[in-house]
Structure formats: structure tokens, C-alpha cells
Motif scaffolding. Structure first.
Motif, short mmCIF file in Angstrom:
data_model
loop_
_atom_site.label_atom_id
_atom_site.label_comp_id
_atom_site.label_asym_id
_atom_site.label_seq_id
_atom_site.Cartn_x
_atom_site.Cartn_y
_atom_site.Cartn_z
N THR A 159 1.30 8.91 -2.94
CA THR A 159 1.98 8.29 -1.64
C THR A 159 3.32 8.28 -1.90
O THR A 159 4.02 7.99 -2.66
N VAL A 160 4.13 9.00 -0.91
CA VAL A 160 5.56 9.08 -0.75
C VAL A 160 6.01 7.93 -0.14
O VAL A 160 5.92 7.56 0.96
N CYS A 161 7.13 7.43 -0.73
CA CYS A 161 7.97 6.34 -0.28
C CYS A 161 8.71 6.65 0.72
O CYS A 161 9.46 7.77 0.78
N ALA A 162 8.87 6.05 2.01
CA ALA A 162 9.49 6.54 3.10
C ALA A 162 10.92 6.15 2.83
O ALA A 162 11.94 6.72 3.73
N TYR A 163 11.27 5.41 1.90
CA TYR A 163 12.85 4.90 1.80
C TYR A 163 13.38 5.86 0.71
O TYR A 163 14.68 6.11 0.96
N CYS A 164 12.91 5.90 -0.32
CA CYS A 164 13.61 6.82 -1.36
C CYS A 164 13.13 8.11 -1.64
O CYS A 164 13.50 8.85 -2.44
N GLY A 165 11.70 8.35 -1.22
CA GLY A 165 11.00 9.71 -1.42
C GLY A 165 10.45 9.63 -2.87
O GLY A 165 9.86 11.04 -3.08
N ARG A 166 10.17 8.46 -3.38
CA ARG A 166 9.54 8.65 -4.60
C ARG A 166 8.03 8.82 -4.49
O ARG A 166 7.52 8.20 -3.55
N GLU A 167 7.29 9.68 -5.31
CA GLU A 167 6.01 9.73 -5.32
C GLU A 167 5.48 8.45 -6.15
O GLU A 167 5.69 8.40 -7.22
N GLY A 207 3.53 6.04 4.74
CA GLY A 207 2.96 7.22 5.00
C GLY A 207 3.16 8.26 6.15
O GLY A 207 3.40 9.39 6.07
N VAL A 208 3.54 7.62 7.27
CA VAL A 208 3.61 8.28 8.59
C VAL A 208 5.00 8.79 8.43
O VAL A 208 5.19 9.95 8.76
N LYS A 209 5.95 8.24 7.91
CA LYS A 209 7.49 8.50 7.91
C LYS A 209 7.43 9.70 6.61
O LYS A 209 8.25 10.70 7.11
N ALA A 210 6.64 9.58 5.62
CA ALA A 210 6.72 10.64 4.45
C ALA A 210 6.25 11.84 5.32
O ALA A 210 6.64 12.96 4.92
N ALA A 211 5.03 11.62 6.07
CA ALA A 211 4.46 12.90 6.51
C ALA A 211 5.39 13.52 7.49
O ALA A 211 5.50 14.88 7.69
N ALA A 212 6.10 12.90 8.41
CA ALA A 212 7.02 13.33 9.27
C ALA A 212 8.07 14.15 8.66
O ALA A 212 8.55 15.01 8.95
#
Length: 347
Positions: A2-10, A30-35
Motif C-alpha cells: 500500500t502506497v502512503c498518500a502523504y509521502c509515497g512510501r510503500e 489507497g484512493v489518493k495513491a491510485a489517483a
């Protein structure tokens, strides 16, 4: 992953908090990371591999979970792993202590598990958790009347201006992600999530002050600091005695009024055997320009070498800024930003 929406870390699948920035990992993440990944021409670049400088795994001081020694935040509870003060600390002076120590090596105070007002999470491996009871957060207006009710049946509730389960987008004093209320081992706890203005819990009983405590009395933010006992003045070379003010006893602590930028304004000294009353009209320290403060609002009571703050039946109460976890009870009041919430726990 899962990718963090704030820092991009997996992060590992199922992680509740980002192991790199400590932010909650929810559905919104997850929604933000997918976007982000869906934008044409955008690609995620893997961070460079850095040689380890600390052990690969360590145990979180708070939840007992195992985490990578290369990361600053625990993926299980979201607390800092390696920052100063991230481990257990003394409830009186705030000094770091070793887990299992019975007395603070700095001030000698007994380290009692589950001291009132400050609670640390027990280590993992206890009895199986049961479903926590639902809670209701009641938004109150300036007169204390209910305005809105938020019923929560999940263990965790986050509050913020832009993110969180409960949002107040119009509150400019609220940080984007401000505070978290959660059930941990049959206790309802509130924790500030690094907000700009802090999370405040109104006192329901006298509170023994610890170094660095912040109090909200009326509209005044007041910081308590311990000074320690002063040493004797060395004699002057020419045997001339020093002049100075006559004081009843040594000043071992202080209360400082803070401006909005954190700078100090007025200071009052505290000494053993002397109680200090605070109010708008009556007391040793008065604030006649503060309409939200009662005529006689609070008392700082001296008890041996400690100081205890007591609400003097004021109209608006006395609040304590959350440092770490503070346990909440039924009818506890929490101030986040400009919003006052009352906690109702179902029985």
C-alpha cells in the motif's frame, strides 16, 4: 503493498500507519495513491537503497510490535521509534526512563503503570481484545449546547480539517490531520497527531504538573517549567555582599504566558509552600482583558516539591495539552482547533 498518500512510501499490506512519515493508512490513502499512479506520464521511482546504519529490527516501546530499525515510525501504532523522548518517560519530570524501572533516575518519582491522565500502551501478548463499545462525539457550541453528534463504532477515530473520519473544513485552527481517539486495551485514549495548535483535554480532577505541561486557562496558554533549586552564590573577590530582593523561599518552577507565536510574555515564579491563584479579577496573577476567564479561575497548589493545578469552579474549565496518550472517560471534553467535543461512551 500500500502506497502512503502523504509521502509515497510503500508499506506492507495491512499497515495502519506509514512506516516513513507516521500518517494513518486508511482507505483515503489507497484512493489518493491510485489517483497518482493513474496520471499519464507519472511513474513512481523507487527510493535508493541505503546501507543500514541501525539494526534491521527493533521493538516499539509503546505497542511491543516489531519494526525496521531503519524507519522512524512504528507501522503498528504510528508512534516514533527513534526520536528523543519516543520511549517511556517519567510522569513528573518527563525524563526518559528504561522500561521496567521502578523509580525515575532524574527526580526519584515512582514510576507507576497507568498513572492518572497519562497512559502507555501495554506490551503485546495480553488477553484477547473484545469489541470496544461505541462512542459518540458531541459537538458543543459556546454555551455548551449540543450542535451535532458523531456516532463512532470503530476502534479508531481521526479528526482533522482536510483528512480524518470527522472533518471540520471551516476551522482554520484545525490542522489537516489533527488528533486521534482510539480504544487501546479497554481504555479510550486521545493523542495529538503533531497538530499546530495541540489537542486539549479539560481536567476533571486536580492534576500534578510535569515539566513542559501546557495549560489552557480561559484564552491563555500557560507553560509550566521546573527550574530546580538554585545553588549558593560564590563569594565576591573583594568580600562585598550582593544586594537583592527579599523572597520567602527558592523559586523552583515557573508559569509562562505564551503568545500565539510561542514567545513568552508574562512569567510568575513558583516556590514551595506558596499557592498561586489565577483569575480575571481576583488572584495572584490576573488577566482583566480575558472575557473567557472567570473572576477566580484556577489555583496552582504547592504540595511539597510538586505543584498541582485545580479548577476553581470556573465557567470554562482548565485544559491540559495532550502529550502522548491521555485517557478519556464518559463526559470528557476535548478541544481540537476551535471545536469542543464531549465524549459519550455507551454502557
Amino acid at each position: 503493498m500500500t502506497v502512503c498518500a502523504y509521502c509515497g512510501r510503500e508499506n506492507d499490506a495491512g499497515a495502519q500507519f506509514c512506516m516513513d512519515c507516521g500518517k494513518p493508512m486508511g482507505k483515503a490513502s489507497g484512493v489518493k495513491a491510485a489517483a497518482v499512479g493513474a496520471v499519464p506520464g507519472t511513474r513512481i521511482v523507487a527510493p535508493p537503497v541505503v546501507a543500514p546504519t541501525r539494526p534491521e529490527a527493533l521493538t516499539c516501546h509503546f505497542c511491543g510490535g516489531r519494526a525496521s530499525g531503519l524507519l522512524p515510525f512504528c507501522p503498528h501504532c504510528g508512534r516514533r521509534l527513534t526520536a528523543p523522548g519516543s520511549g517511556p518517560s517519567c510522569g513528573r519530570c518527563g525524563s526518559p526512563v528504561t522500561a521496567g524501572t521502578k523509580f525515575c533516575p532524574t527526580c526519584g518519582a515512582p514510576l507507576v503503570e497507568g498513572a492518572p491522565g497519562r497512559r502507555s500502551s501495554p506490551a503485546a501478548g495480553g488477553s484477547p481484545a473484545t469489541a470496544p463499545p461505541p462512542i459518540v462525539l458531541v459537538l458543543l457550541d459556546d454555551s455548551g449546547a449540543p450542535v451535532q453528534r458523531f456516532e463512532r463504532r470503530t476502534p479508531d477515530t481521526t479528526i482533522g480539517r482536510q483528512d480524518g473520519d470527522i472533518r471540520f473544513p471551516e476551522d482554520v485552527f484545525l490542522s489537516p490531520l489533527h488528533a486521534k481517539i482510539s480504544w487501546e486495551h479497554d481504555a479510550l485514549l486521545v493523542r495529538d497527531l503533531g497538530s499546530r495548535n495541540g489537542t486539549w483535554v479539560f481536567l476533571e480532577a486536580p492534576h500534578r504538573l510535569a515539566d513542559g505541561d501546557l495549560l489552557l486557562i480561559g484564552s491563555q496558554v500557560i507553560r509550566f517549567r521546573r527550574l530546580g533549586y538554585p545553588g549558593p552564590h560564590p563569594p565576591d573577590a573583594d568580600a562585598t555582599r550582593r544586594m537583592g530582593s527579599l523572597i520567602p523561599s527558592a523559586d523552583i518552577a515557573s508559569l509562562t504566558q505564551l503568545r500565539s507565536d510561542g514567545s513568552a510574555r508574562d512569567v510568575i515564579q513558583l516556590s514551595p509552600g506558596r499557592d498561586v491563584a489565577i483569575g480575571r479579577e481576583h488572584g495572584d496573577w490576573t488577566f482583566p482583558y480575558d472575557p473567557s476567564m472567570s473572576a477566580r479561575h484556577a489555583m496552582i497548589r504547592s504540595e511539597d516539591a510538586d505543584f498541582v493545578v485545580v479548577d476553581a469552579n470556573s465557567r470554562n474549565g482548565v485544559a491540559l495539552a495532550a502529550r502522548g496518550d491521555i485517557e478519556l472517560r464518559h463526559d470528557s471534553r476535548v478541544l481540537v482547533g476551535d471545536k469542543l467535543l464531549r465524549v459519550e461512551i455507551a454502557t
